[in-house]
Design a protein around this motif. Structure first.
Motif, mmCIF file in Angstrom:
data_model
loop_
_atom_site.group_PDB
_atom_site.id
_atom_site.type_symbol
_atom_site.label_atom_id
_atom_site.label_comp_id
_atom_site.label_asym_id
_atom_site.label_seq_id
_atom_site.Cartn_x
_atom_site.Cartn_y
_atom_site.Cartn_z
ATOM 1 N N HIS A 193 25.789 -68.259 -37.835
ATOM 2 C CA HIS A 193 25.536 -69.138 -36.694
ATOM 3 C C HIS A 193 26.832 -69.683 -36.124
ATOM 4 O O HIS A 193 27.006 -69.771 -34.921
ATOM 5 N N ARG A 194 27.738 -70.053 -37.047
ATOM 6 C CA ARG A 194 29.000 -70.618 -36.583
ATOM 7 C C ARG A 194 29.769 -69.588 -35.761
ATOM 8 O O ARG A 194 30.286 -69.872 -34.701
ATOM 9 N N ARG A 195 29.773 -68.337 -36.256
ATOM 10 C CA ARG A 195 30.468 -67.273 -35.524
ATOM 11 C C ARG A 195 29.870 -67.078 -34.150
ATOM 12 O O ARG A 195 30.565 -66.912 -33.167
ATOM 13 N N ARG A 196 28.536 -67.087 -34.132
ATOM 14 C CA ARG A 196 27.875 -66.886 -32.849
ATOM 15 C C ARG A 196 28.236 -67.992 -31.875
ATOM 16 O O ARG A 196 28.477 -67.750 -30.700
ATOM 17 N N GLN A 197 28.259 -69.240 -32.381
ATOM 18 C CA GLN A 197 28.642 -70.375 -31.532
ATOM 19 C C GLN A 197 30.053 -70.183 -31.001
ATOM 20 O O GLN A 197 30.334 -70.419 -29.828
ATOM 21 N N ALA A 198 30.954 -69.722 -31.879
ATOM 22 C CA ALA A 198 32.347 -69.531 -31.477
ATOM 23 C C ALA A 198 32.423 -68.461 -30.388
ATOM 24 O O ALA A 198 33.125 -68.624 -29.389
ATOM 25 N N LEU A 199 31.649 -67.388 -30.576
ATOM 26 C CA LEU A 199 31.642 -66.310 -29.585
ATOM 27 C C LEU A 199 31.168 -66.842 -28.235
ATOM 28 O O LEU A 199 31.772 -66.600 -27.190
ATOM 29 N N TYR A 200 30.080 -67.606 -28.292
ATOM 30 C CA TYR A 200 29.568 -68.257 -27.089
ATOM 31 C C TYR A 200 30.669 -69.032 -26.389
ATOM 32 O O TYR A 200 30.871 -68.928 -25.190
ATOM 33 N N GLY A 201 31.345 -69.847 -27.186
ATOM 34 C CA GLY A 201 32.396 -70.703 -26.643
ATOM 35 C C GLY A 201 33.435 -69.880 -25.903
ATOM 36 O O GLY A 201 33.748 -70.151 -24.748
ATOM 37 N N TRP A 202 33.900 -68.813 -26.553
ATOM 38 C CA TRP A 202 34.921 -67.975 -25.915
ATOM 39 C C TRP A 202 34.398 -67.327 -24.649
ATOM 40 O O TRP A 202 35.096 -67.257 -23.645
ATOM 41 N N LEU A 203 33.136 -66.902 -24.693
ATOM 42 C CA LEU A 203 32.559 -66.283 -23.500
ATOM 43 C C LEU A 203 32.512 -67.281 -22.345
ATOM 44 O O LEU A 203 32.763 -66.938 -21.197
ATOM 45 N N LEU A 204 32.189 -68.526 -22.694
ATOM 46 C CA LEU A 204 32.057 -69.526 -21.637
ATOM 47 C C LEU A 204 33.409 -69.871 -21.013
ATOM 48 O O LEU A 204 33.494 -70.091 -19.812
ATOM 49 N N VAL A 205 34.470 -69.927 -21.842
ATOM 50 C CA VAL A 205 35.754 -70.307 -21.263
ATOM 51 C C VAL A 205 36.492 -69.115 -20.650
ATOM 52 O O VAL A 205 37.432 -69.303 -19.896
ATOM 53 N N SER A 206 36.016 -67.891 -20.954
ATOM 54 C CA SER A 206 36.822 -66.742 -20.530
ATOM 55 C C SER A 206 37.033 -66.647 -19.012
ATOM 56 O O SER A 206 38.146 -66.323 -18.602
ATOM 57 N N PRO A 207 36.042 -66.921 -18.170
ATOM 58 C CA PRO A 207 36.348 -66.810 -16.728
ATOM 59 C C PRO A 207 37.504 -67.732 -16.329
ATOM 60 O O PRO A 207 38.442 -67.301 -15.647
ATOM 61 N N ALA A 208 37.426 -68.988 -16.781
ATOM 62 C CA ALA A 208 38.485 -69.928 -16.461
ATOM 63 C C ALA A 208 39.808 -69.451 -17.046
ATOM 64 O O ALA A 208 40.853 -69.500 -16.391
ATOM 65 N N LEU A 209 39.716 -68.956 -18.269
ATOM 66 C CA LEU A 209 40.928 -68.518 -18.964
ATOM 67 C C LEU A 209 41.595 -67.365 -18.210
ATOM 68 O O LEU A 209 42.812 -67.355 -17.986
ATOM 69 N N ILE A 210 40.764 -66.413 -17.778
ATOM 70 C CA ILE A 210 41.313 -65.248 -17.072
ATOM 71 C C ILE A 210 41.962 -65.688 -15.757
ATOM 72 O O ILE A 210 43.100 -65.322 -15.445
ATOM 73 N N LEU A 211 41.255 -66.504 -14.990
ATOM 74 C CA LEU A 211 41.773 -66.928 -13.692
ATOM 75 C C LEU A 211 43.045 -67.743 -13.850
ATOM 76 O O LEU A 211 44.012 -67.556 -13.113
ATOM 77 N N LEU A 212 43.024 -68.663 -14.835
ATOM 78 C CA LEU A 212 44.209 -69.494 -15.032
ATOM 79 C C LEU A 212 45.405 -68.639 -15.447
ATOM 80 O O LEU A 212 46.526 -68.849 -14.979
ATOM 81 N N THR A 213 45.158 -67.671 -16.317
ATOM 82 C CA THR A 213 46.248 -66.799 -16.756
ATOM 83 C C THR A 213 46.820 -66.026 -15.579
ATOM 84 O O THR A 213 48.028 -65.958 -15.371
ATOM 85 N N LEU A 214 45.882 -65.505 -14.768
ATOM 86 C CA LEU A 214 46.279 -64.664 -13.650
ATOM 87 C C LEU A 214 47.064 -65.450 -12.603
ATOM 88 O O LEU A 214 48.099 -64.997 -12.104
#
Ligand SMILES: Nc1ncnc2c1ncn2[C@@H]1O[C@H](COP(=O)(O)OP(=O)(O)OP(=O)(O)O)[C@@H](O)[C@H]1O
Ligand SMILES: [Mg+2]
Lengths: 297, 387
Positions: free
Chosen positions: A8-29
Motif C-alpha cells: 500500500h505504501r508503495r502504491r501511495q508513493a507511486l500515486y504521489g509521483w504520478l500526481l507531481v509529474s506534470p508539474a515536475l516535467i514543466l518546471l524542469t523544462l
C-alpha cells in the motif's frame, strides 16, 4: 499483513509521483533547465566568429563586478525596491481599508483605484510620459500655477529614478489593493463588533486584529512586489531607457542591454545568475523565518 | 421596593429603508435577571439585542442602562459583554489571548489579567487549552472560549445571540444548564436571544416573545404558556402548539365559563393538545375523525380532522386507534381560552381574570390547567402499556 502495508505504501508513493509529474516535467523544462543553461553560459567566454566561446570560470563575474556600472545599477535597484515595495504595500492597504469601508460611491472608488492595474505597463508609462513632459505636462502645468520653473523630471539624474518609482507605485498599489480587498472581505464583520464590545477602537482593532489577519496577504504581496521590482522594466523603455547616465537603470534592463544591445550573452547570464541567487536567498528567508510568524487560516 | 430597571428600552425602533426591523419596543430588565428574547426568524430579536449592545443605533427611542442614557454611547462604554452566534473568536490569537483581549485593550495590569484569566478558564472548564488557537478547538470548546471572554471582565451585563445554535442537541442541553448556573453564580444580567422555545422556557426568568418587530408578550415562561395574551403566543409556544377552532363550532358545554354565548361569531377557542381527551362520539362532545396517530414513546400525538379544520391531541402512553375512526373530543371548559379572531387578542373573561390573578400571586405553585383533564368522562380508548 506486513507485506500488504508495504504494498500500500508503495502504491501511495507511486500515486504521489504520478500526481507531481506534470508539474515536475514543466518546471524542469521551463524553469530548471534554462537556469542550468544560464549558469553554464555564464561560465563561458563570449564567442565570436574568430574566437569560439570557451570555458572561462568566474571571469565573467569578476568583469561584471569590476564594471563601475555594476555598483550604480545595483544601487539603483536597491533604492527602487526599497521605496516601491513598502510604498505600494502601504498605499494598497490604505486604499483597501478605505474602499472596504461603508462609503458613498464605493464602486467608483474601487474602480478608480483599480484602473491603473488594467492598463498595460507600456500604456501607463506613456500616460506618465505626458505627465512629466517639461513645460507642457500636467505636473509642470500645476507647479507653474505656483510660479515654479518647469522641471525635466525624466531628464536629470537627480530625479529620473524617483520619477520611475512614482510610476511603479501608482501602477502596483491598485493591483495589490485587490488582494487586500479580497482578504478584507473574508474577515467576518463580527470580529470588529466583538472587538468594539471589548473596548477596542478603530486603531486598536486595525493593529491587533486586522493587520495580523492580513499578514498572509501582506507576505504574498511582498513577494510579488519584490519580484516585480526586479522583473518589471517595461516602463524604462518608454520613460528613460535607463538614462540619463545610468541614473535610472535597473538590473534587468542592464541585463537586457548586455544581451541584446551589446550582444554580451555570457555577462548577461552571469548577472542573471546573481539575481537568481539573491531572489533565492530571499525566498529561503521568507519560508524559514517569516512564515513561522504568520497566522494562516 | 420598586427599584428602577437595570436595562430599559423606551419606544425603541429601527428600520432599514422600507425594511422593518424593530418597532416601538418597550422593555424593562431587572438586575440579575435572565431574559430571553424569543420569536420566529426575522422578528427583530438580534436587532433589539444589538441596540442594547450599541452595535446598532436606534432610529427613535432610548436605551437606558443602570440609570444612564446610553443611546448614543459606544458598546465599550456600556459595561457589557457579548457572545456571538459565530463566537467571533480572533483566529490569530490563542485561547488565553482571546479571553483577555478586552482586558489588555483596556490596559489592565498583567497580574490582574492573569488572575481573571485563571478564574474564567476554570469556571468554563477550559483548563489546559489556554495555548491553543481557535482552529484547534471543537465547536463546544470554542463556545466556552466565547463564554469565558464574556465573563472575564466581570461586566454586569452579558448579551448572547443564539450562542448554542452551532452545538449538537446533547451538548446544547448541557451548556444550557452551565450558562444558567454561571449566570446565577456571577449574578449577571443576561439578555439571551434564541428561536428555540425549549431553550427559552428552560432558561428564562422572563421570556420576551417578539413578532414582526414588536413585543407580543413578556412574561414568565409558565405565564406565557398558560395565559397567552394573543393567539400568536398561543400558537407559537408548545409543540405541538395550541389548537384553535371557531368558537361557534364547538358544543356550548365546552366553552370556558363566562363566555358571551350570544356573540361567538368572531371568536376562536384555543385548547392545548395535552388538555384534549378522546372519547366515543356523543352530542355533548366535539366531533372529529382520526387522521393519523404518532407514537412518540411517552406519549401519542393524535391528528384529528374536525368539521372546521385540524386539531392535535397529545395523550400519554400508547393508544390503539385507527385512522378514519370517528371520535368525540373533550376538554375541561376551564382549560380553554378565547381569542378575538380579528385582532388575535385574548378575550378577557371575568372568572378567568380572577383565576389569572390568583395564579400570578402564588407563582410556580399553581397547577397547570392540564390537571383539569379529569373531566369525569373516563377515556374510552384504553392506554396500553407496552409489553
Ligand atoms: N443590516 C440590515 N439591513 C437591512 N435589514 C436588516 C438588517 N439587519 C436586520 N434587518 C432586517 O430586520 C429584521 C429583523 O432582523 P433580526 O436580525 O433582528 O431578526 P432575528 O429575529 O434575529 O432573526 P433570526 O432568528 O433569523 O436571527 C429582518 O426583517 C431583517 O431583514
Ligand atoms: Mg438573529
Amino acid at each position: 499483513m506486513e507485506q500488504l502495508a508495504t504494498y500500500h505504501r508503495r502504491r501511495q508513493a507511486l500515486y504521489g509521483w504520478l500526481l507531481v509529474s506534470p508539474a515536475l516535467i514543466l518546471l524542469t523544462l521551463f524553469a530548471l533547465s534554462p537556469t542550468v543553461a544560464t549558469f553554464w553560459a555564464s561560465l563561458h567566454s563570449r564567442g565570436t566568429i574568430r574566437r569560439p566561446s570557451a570555458f572561462s570560470g568566474w571571469d565573467n563575474y569578476a568583469d561584471l563586478i569590476a564594471d563601475p556600472s555594476f555598483a550604480t545599477v545595483v544601487g539603483n535597484n536597491l533604492l527602487y525596491a526599497g521605496v516601491t515595495i513598502p510604498a505600494s504595500i502601504v498605499i494598497a492597504l490604505a486604499m483597501a481599508l478605505w474602499a472596504n469601508a461603508k462609503i458613498p460611491l464605493r464602486g467608483v472608488v474601487r474602480g478608480a483605484f483599480f484602473t491603473p492595474t488594467m492598463l498595460p505597463m507600456i500604456a501607463a508609462a506613456n500616460i506618465w510620459l505626458f505627465f512629466y513632459t517639461p513645460g507642457l505636462g500636467v505636473i509642470d502645468a500645476v507647479t507653474g500655477l505656483f510660479g515654479l520653473p518647469p522641471v525635466n523630471w525624466l531628464g536629470q539624474p537627480q530625479t529620473a529614478l524617483w520619477a520611475v518609482i512614482v510610476v511603479t507605485v501608482w501602477k502596483e498599489a491598485g493591483f495589490f489593493m485587490i488582494f487586500y480587498l479580497a482578504a478584507l472581505q473574508t474577515i467576518p464583520p463580527d470580529l470588529r463588533e466583538a472587538a468594539a464590545v471589548e473596548g477596542a477602537g478603530r486603531i486598536t482593532y486595525t493593529r491587533r486584529v486586522l493587520l495580523p489577519l492580513l499578514m498572509p496577504t501582506t507576505a504574498f504581496i511582498f513577494i510579488n512586489a519584490l519580484i516585480n521590482s526586479v522583473k518589471l522594466i517595461d516602463h524604462l523603455f518608454i520613460l528613460t531607457k535607463g538614462g540619463p547616465n545610468n541614473a535610472s537603470k535597473l538590473v534587468l534592463y542592464w541585463v537586457w542591454e548586455m544581451a541584446f544591445a551589446y550582444f554580451d550573452a555570457p555577462r548577461a547570464a552571469a548577472m542573471t545568475v546573481l539575481v537568481l541567487l539573491v531572489l533565492g536567498l530571499i525566498a529561503v528567508f521568507q519560508f524559514r523565518v517569516l512564515d513561522r510568524r504568520i497566522h494562516y487560516r | 421596593m420598586s427599584k428602577p430597571p437595570f436595562i430599559r428600552l423606551d419606544g425603541v425602533s429601527k428600520s432599514w429603508g422600507g425594511n422593518r426591523g424593530v418597532e416601538r419596543v418597550d422593555l424593562a430588565i431587572d438586575e440579575g435577571e435572565f431574559v430571553v428574547l424569543l420569536g420566529p426568524s426575522g422578528c427583530g430579536k438580534s436587532t433589539t439585542l444589538r441596540m442594547i449592545a450599541g452595535l446598532e443605533t436606534p432610529d427613535t427611542g432610548r436605551v437606558v442602562i443602570a440609570g444612564r442614557d446610553m443611546t448614543a454611547e459606544p458598546p465599550a462604554a456600556r459595561g457589557l459583554s457579548m457572545v456571538f452566534q459565530s463566537y467571533a473568536l480572533f483566529p490569530h490569537l490563542t485561547v488565553a489571548d482571546n479571553i483577555t483581549f478586552g482586558l489588555s485593550v483596556r490596559r489592565v495590569p498583567r497580574r490582574e489579567r492573569q488572575d481573571a484569566l485563571a478564574k474564567a478558564v476554570s469556571l468554563t472548564g477550559l483548563t489546559g487549552l489556554e495555548g491553543r488557537k481557535p482552529a484547534a478547538l471543537s465547536g463546544g470548546q470554542r463556545q466556552r472560549v466565547a463564554l469565558a471572554r464574556a465573563i472575564v471582565a466581570g461586566h454586569p451585563i452579558c448579551l448572547m445571540d443564539e450562542p448554542l445554535s452551532n452545538l449538537d442537541a446533547k451538548l446544547r442541553h448541557a451548556v444550557r444548564q452551565e450558562i444558567r448556573a454561571l449566570q446565577r453564580e456571577l449574578g449577571m444580567t443576561v439578555v439571551y436571544v434564541t428561536h428555540d422555545q425549549t431553550e427559552a422556557m428552560g432558561m428564562a426568568d422572563r421570556v420576551v416573545l417578539m413578532n414582526g418587530g414588536r413585543v407580543e408578550q413578556a412574561d414568565t415562561p409558565d405565564a406565557l404558556y398558560l395565559h397567552p395574551d394573543t393567539a400568536f403566543v398561543a400558537t407559537f409556544l408548545g409543540s405541538p402548539p395550541m389548537v384553535l377552532m371557531p368558537a361557534e363550532s364547538v358544543p356550548e358545554r365546552l366553552l370556558p365559563p363566562g363566555t358571551p354565548r350570544d356573540d361567538l361569531a368572531g371568536l376562536d377557542i384555543g385548547i392545548r393538545p395535552e388538555a384534549i381527551s378522546l372519547a366515543e362520539p356523543a352530542p355533548h362532545r366535539h366531533r372529529a375523525t382520526v387522521r393519523d396517530a404518532e407514537f412518540l414513546g411517552a406519549e401519542t400525538l393524535v391528528y384529528l380532522t374536525t368539521g372546521t379544520g385540524e386539531a392535535i391531541a397529545r395523550l400519554p402512553g400508547r393508544l390503539t386507534i385507527r385512522a378514519g375512526e370517528p371520535v368525540g373530543i373533550d376538554w375541561a371548559p376551564g382549560a380553554a381560552t378565547l381569542f378575538e379572531r380579528a385582532t388575535g387578542k385574548r378575550l378577557s373573561l371575568p372568572p378567568r381574570e380572577h383565576r389569572h390573578a390568583e395564579a400570578g400571586a402564588s407563582h410556580g405553585g399553581s397547577a397547570p390547567p392540564r390537571a383539569m383533564g379529569a373531566t369525569g368522562h373516563p377515556p374510552h380508548f384504553q392506554t396500553e402499556t407496552l409489553p
